[in-house]
Design a protein around this motif. Structure first.
Motif, PDB file in Angstrom:
ATOM      1  N   PHE A   1      -4.479   3.615  -6.857  1.00 35.42           N
ATOM      2  CA  PHE A   1      -5.671   3.056  -6.222  1.00 35.42           C
ATOM      3  C   PHE A   1      -6.881   3.203  -7.149  1.00 35.42           C
ATOM      4  CE2 PHE A   1      -2.669   4.442  -3.028  1.00 35.42           C
ATOM      5  CZ  PHE A   1      -2.490   3.263  -2.303  1.00 35.42           C
TER       6      PHE A   1
ATOM      7  N   ASN B   1       2.418   1.788  -3.408  1.00 29.95           N
ATOM      8  CA  ASN B   1       1.436   2.309  -4.363  1.00 29.95           C
ATOM      9  C   ASN B   1       1.143   3.781  -4.111  1.00 29.95           C
ATOM     10  OD1 ASN B   1       0.194   0.324  -6.410  1.00 29.95           O
ATOM     11  ND2 ASN B   1       0.560  -0.885  -4.564  1.00 29.95           N
TER      12      ASN B   1
ATOM     13  N   VAL C   1       0.841  -1.205   0.000  1.00 28.46           N
ATOM     14  CA  VAL C   1       0.000   0.000   0.000  1.00 28.46           C
ATOM     15  C   VAL C   1       0.875   1.253   0.000  1.00 28.46           C
ATOM     16  CG1 VAL C   1      -1.685   1.329   1.355  1.00 28.46           C
ATOM     17  CG2 VAL C   1      -2.003  -1.144   1.029  1.00 28.46           C
TER      18      VAL C   1
END
Length: 183
Positions: free
Chosen positions: A166, A154, A151
């Protein structure tokens, strides 16, 4: 490319549904660990089925960004990318960058190991086996760290290359490479 938006399709519907379904099944299995029952086991079995389907899709997908052959890096390509990343000069990739590809492979393998060891703990042969249980729990813990790194990476990629990763995993589209965008 859609000329009016400057977007290009990258993640096909199968990859996006797989991704969010795996997120949901992993989360459900993790949340329902207190009373390991039907929900926990069902979520684990769903994760295994999703991974099996993704593995097949990784070889037959019509979308090049979904095929393993297009994104699994060689060690040399991975090292070159990591060296560029350390210097803040990593190139933007329309699909998975080499580090992201390694993370995807890790997450697929680790989640498979979690599911298989979870299943083994329900069998007579491995019921109460501390080694299998420890492997299951430890792999979950390490995978939670990997998910946090995934996460964060990203988020970094979204900010660094001005391309919301996302949103791309929801819509399937990313910004077109600069040289192909309409002026």
């Amino acid at each position: 490319m859609t000329p009016s938006t400057g977007k290009v399709p990258v993640w096909d519907r199968f990859v996006r549904v797989f991704h969010w379904s795996l997120v949901a099944s992993f989360t459900t299995a993790y949340v329902y660990t207190e009373h390991i029952g039907l929900v926990h086991k069902g979520a684990g079995y769903l994760a295994l089925a999703l991974i099996a389907a993704r593995c097949v899709w990784g070889f037959i997908a019509p979308s090049p960004h979904a095929r393993f052959a297009s994104f699994v890096p060689t060690p040399r390509r991975l090292w070159a990318y990591l060296s560029q990343l350390a210097r803040g000069r990593e190139p933007r990739h329309l699909g998975h960058n080499p580090a992201g590809a390694v993370m995807i492979i890790y997450l697929l393998c680790a989640t498979t190991l979690i599911g298989v060891t979870g299943f083994l703990m329900t069998t007579d042969a491995f019921w109460g086996n501390e080694l299998v249980e420890t492997l299951h729990v430890t792999t979950v813990d390490v995978t939670l760290i990997a998910i946090a790194v995934h996460v964060a990476a990203n988020l970094y990629e979204s900010l660094r290359h001005r391309d919301n990763m996302f949103k791309a995993m929801v819509t399937g589209e990313k910004n077109a490479p600069a040289e192909t965008r309409p002026h």
